[in-house]
Write an enzyme that holds these catalytic residues in place. Structure first.
Site, mmCIF file in Angstrom:
data_model
loop_
_atom_site.group_PDB
_atom_site.id
_atom_site.type_symbol
_atom_site.label_atom_id
_atom_site.label_comp_id
_atom_site.label_asym_id
_atom_site.label_seq_id
_atom_site.Cartn_x
_atom_site.Cartn_y
_atom_site.Cartn_z
ATOM 1 C CG ASP A 265 22.372 -40.470 -50.751
ATOM 2 O OD1 ASP A 265 22.196 -41.587 -50.258
ATOM 3 O OD2 ASP A 265 21.497 -39.566 -50.739
ATOM 4 C CG ASP B 218 16.760 -38.769 -45.025
ATOM 5 O OD1 ASP B 218 16.346 -39.768 -44.405
ATOM 6 O OD2 ASP B 218 16.992 -38.778 -46.249
ATOM 7 C CG ASP C 175 18.396 -46.429 -46.839
ATOM 8 O OD1 ASP C 175 17.972 -45.593 -46.019
ATOM 9 O OD2 ASP C 175 19.145 -46.129 -47.787
ATOM 10 N NE ARG D 281 14.547 -44.482 -43.886
ATOM 11 C CZ ARG D 281 15.062 -43.561 -44.704
ATOM 12 N NH1 ARG D 281 15.803 -43.930 -45.729
ATOM 13 N NH2 ARG D 281 14.847 -42.276 -44.502
ATOM 14 C CG HIS E 132 18.765 -34.466 -51.640
ATOM 15 N ND1 HIS E 132 18.389 -35.648 -52.231
ATOM 16 C CD2 HIS E 132 19.240 -34.812 -50.431
ATOM 17 C CE1 HIS E 132 18.617 -36.660 -51.411
ATOM 18 N NE2 HIS E 132 19.146 -36.181 -50.295
ATOM 19 N NE ARG F 292 25.485 -45.379 -49.189
ATOM 20 C CZ ARG F 292 24.348 -44.678 -49.200
ATOM 21 N NH1 ARG F 292 24.369 -43.361 -49.311
ATOM 22 N NH2 ARG F 292 23.186 -45.285 -49.091
ATOM 23 C CD GLU G 282 21.553 -45.220 -51.937
ATOM 24 O OE1 GLU G 282 20.618 -45.846 -51.408
ATOM 25 O OE2 GLU G 282 21.424 -44.036 -52.333
HETATM 26 C C1 GLC Z 1 19.740 -42.703 -49.837
HETATM 27 C C2 GLC Z 1 20.043 -42.961 -48.378
HETATM 28 C C3 GLC Z 1 18.793 -42.801 -47.574
HETATM 29 C C4 GLC Z 1 18.258 -41.409 -47.768
HETATM 30 C C5 GLC Z 1 18.115 -41.059 -49.259
HETATM 31 C C6 GLC Z 1 17.938 -39.587 -49.458
HETATM 32 O O1 GLC Z 1 18.880 -43.637 -50.365
HETATM 33 O O2 GLC Z 1 20.602 -44.230 -48.205
HETATM 34 O O3 GLC Z 1 19.004 -43.068 -46.213
HETATM 35 O O4 GLC Z 1 17.023 -41.285 -47.136
HETATM 36 O O5 GLC Z 1 19.250 -41.417 -50.013
HETATM 37 O O6 GLC Z 1 19.155 -38.921 -49.281
#
Ligand code: GLC
Length: 655
Positions: free
Chosen positions: A288, A145, A400, A526, A188, A286, A330
């Site tokens: 996430d 990811d 994203d 993306r 996670h 940041r 975020e």
């Molecule tokens: C945040 C990230 C994104 C990712 C998601 C899961 O939204 O910006 O790219 O897929 O978290 O970690």
């Protein structure tokens, strides 16, 4: 049963023992830390109690958390402690107009961490001094990811380089007056993280780090109220793990296992990781996906009050151990929810220092497609509530997708049908081959047939028409798309907050469709807007007349104008002009008697703004000087207009 009083005493004793065990010099060298510790302690205790008060190991886990703070502080190198002090002396250092950011993938931008320093001059020339390096820590190839599925939080993935190289890069950056932002993927881990591996092997201690269930009873209960994040590529929120013979919560992809923060050990482990990042020299962390970090059946499992309690607790911990590191949440959530991430009640401006202004980001795409500013203005009642001392990340787009998550009511207020309006936007930006007039070339991301929702992928340039114009070799369309790109950049650069460019946009990268051939990426469009830089193309920005030159020089000039005056610092000094012309968004930035009018014409036609628009602001100046075109205007009578060319903009200083 100990009385509350006796718990207090033993806790105080335990804390004293902790200080002694770690040889803290409470009156001398460690005095500042100890002061911060004691100032924050009541808040830490209170917040911890709220979350874990009923947990059987609450008391011992609190002490362990406090120990982690001491260890995090002690591991901080002297130069970073000095930097902390400099930042504290500056006060709200991150609100400054001197900061300008870029988000980039080290490998796709520069090759590796080792080659990164050689690319810093490109960024410095542009005026960028703040780098968000996209996830660098170990993440399984093919199930990564984009690095947001971390299998080891402390090991740099070999495809980028080593931890030593990352530290060396940070030192170079700091020496050159630059700032570093990294991610902590808090919600996670990868299913190949050590904790997940132990859980799979049957270790119950580690199964408790995640949400795992032997049957579908609780998962079914959860599913009733939980939306899907990636409905196309990862439907549902739980995955069956055959090795463990249990269901595990996987809100994002099935290889991303959600951490269970109701277990205080998870919190402690993740706080330690955050302090580890702070001690690498991170200036802004940041966080996430913070909206997701607390789960409860019967809820959407997003934006829960406990998620905020957790973030506040994290803020206090960082504040004590490594105070120079600011936090960015975020949270890509609805306008009414986002404000809570800055803290509420007694914790106003004591939660996340930054959030993404995702609403405004999406609304500028709304304005670009519709040529109309009214929906954007409707949403300001929420957006302008941001508390002083906190800031936005402002951006045109990022790695994203672009979600159209603003309120239906903002759309309905303007007389439009929310469903049809969003349908129009999705059609405008996505390209299905037999497309109508739209110049944009993007794609729908995560379409959910059950709800009709979809988000948008595509680079800034492609969504602004450059891809199509270049393909058709249409000179006028190329010029217009350059104008649109600069309009979008200008709007996000002057909006108030820390502008975060996305790498490649400074030279007009269009969509890259090669991801479709890569099975590890083809399920996620993306990747079309995460370019692999070709430095020959990038260097065309040095040749006058090229698209790259025009975009680079334009963006550079915008950043330079922003740095030229401290009214562009985020002093919560933003307001909007009356929309005398619905095509023109008029932003006012003020400091004392000083002001700047930032005007943006989102229409493909020339648009005029009555001179009265300035007088009604109490403007008495007779001349307005535009820093962008270097033109001076004489303020005329009410029935005459300042005319902006299609997609034109002005940064006007009264003189
Ligand atoms: C945040 C990230 C994104 C990712 C998601 C899961 O939204 O910006 O790219 O897929 O978290 O970690």
């Amino acid at each position: 049963m100990p009385t509350p009083m006796s718990v207090e005493i033993t806790r105080t004793e335990k804390i004293n023992q902790l200080f002694q065990a770690h040889s803290l010099d409470t009156q001398g060298a460690d005095r500042n830390f100890v002061n911060r510790f004691h100032t924050s302690l009541p808040k830490i205790q209170g917040l911890f109690q709220e979350l874990y008060g009923v947990h059987e190991e609450a008391e011992s886990q609190l002490i362990e958390l406090l120990r982690s703070l001491i260890l995090g502080y002690q591991a901080r190198e002297e130069s970073l402690r000095e930097r902390d002090q400099e930042k504290a002396a500056e006060g709200n250092w991150f609100l400054s107009q001197n900061l300008a950011g870029m988000s980039l993938y080290v490998d796709r931008f520069a090759g590796s961490l080792k080659t990164m320093p050689s690319k810093l001059p490109h960024l410095q020339d542009l005026g960028v001094n703040f780098l968000h390096l996209m996830p660098l820590f170990e993440s399984p190839q093919g199930e990564s990811d984009g690095g947001y599925a971390v299998s080891n939080f402390r090991k740099v993935d070999p495809r980028f380089g080593t931890l030593e190289e990352l530290i060396a890069l940070r030192k170079t950056m700091h020496d050159q007056g630059m700032y570093l932002m990294l991610d902590i993927v808090l919600n996670h881990t990868s299913h190949l993280h050590d904790w997940a591996m132990k859980a799979k092997a049957g270790d119950q201690e580690y199964q408790n780090y995640y949400y795992t269930y032997e049957n579908r009873w609780i998962p079914n209960e959860f599913e009733q109220a939980m939306p899907e994040i990636f409905p196309e590529s990862a439907p549902g929120n739980f995955t069956w793990n055959e090795e463990m013979k249990r269901w595990v919560m996987t809100v994002f992809h099935n290889y991303q296992w959600d951490l269970n923060f109701s277990n205080p050990k998870v919190l402690q482990a993740m706080v330690e990781t955050m302090l580890f990042y702070a001690n690498l020299g991170v200036d802004l962390l940041r966080i996430d996906a913070p909206a997701f970090i607390w789960k409860q059946t019967g809820t959407s499992c997003q934006n829960l009050p406990q998620a905020h309690t957790l973030l506040r607790l994290i803020k206090q911990c960082v504040q004590v151990a490594t105070p120079g590191m600011a936090l960015l949440g975020e949270a890509i959530v609805a306008p009414k929810d986002i404000m809570n991430y800055f803290g509420t009640g007694d914790f106003v401006a004591q939660e996340c220092d930054f959030a993404y202004n995702a609403t405004q980001m999406a609304l500028q795409w709304d304005m670009l497609a519709s040529g109309d500013t009214h929906v954007m203005l409707q949403a300001q009642a929420d957006i302008l509530r941001k508390p002083y001392g906190t800031s936005w990340i402002t951006y045109t787009r990022c790695h994203d997708d672009i979600g159209l998550g603003y309120e239906d009511a903002s759309i309905a207020h303007t007389g439009k049908d929310p469903y049809l309006h969003r349908k129009f936007l999705k059609e405008y930006y996505s390209y299905s081959g037999d497309q109508w007039m739209s110049p944009a070339r993007g794609a729908l991301f995560s379409s959910n047939p059950k709800t009709g929702d979809a988000r948008i992928s595509g680079t800034l340039a492609s969504l602004c028409g450059l891809e199509k114009a270049l393909f058709e070799g249409n000179g006028a369309a190329i010029e217009q798309s350059i104008q649109k790109i600069l309009l979008m950049q200008a709007h996000s650069i002057f909006l108030g907050g820390l502008p975060m460019l996305f790498y490649g946009d400074e030279v007009g990268y269009t969509n890259d469709y090669r991801y479709q051939q890569d099975p590890s990426k083809s399920y996620d469009n993306r990747w079309m807007h995460r370019p692999m830089l070709d430095w020959e193309k990038v260097n065309r920005r040095k040749t006058e007349g090229t698209v790259e030159f025009q975009l680079f020089e334009g963006t550079k000039k915008l950043l330079a104008i922003r740095k030229s005056h401290d009214l562009f610092a985020d002093l919560s000094n933003v307001s909007w002009m009356t929309p005398h012309n619905r095509h023109i968004a008029g932003l006012i930035r003020r400091k004392g008697e000083e002001r700047r009018y930032c005007l943006f014409n989102f229409s493909d036609q020339p648009a005029g703004l009555t001179w009265y628009a300035f007088r009604e602001q109490g403007e008495s100046a007779t001349q307005l000087f535009d820093s962008w075109t270097q033109t001076s205007y004489t303020v005329g009578p009410d029935h005459e207009h300042l005319v902006l060319e299609p997609y034109g903009f002005r940064i006007l200083e009264p003189r």
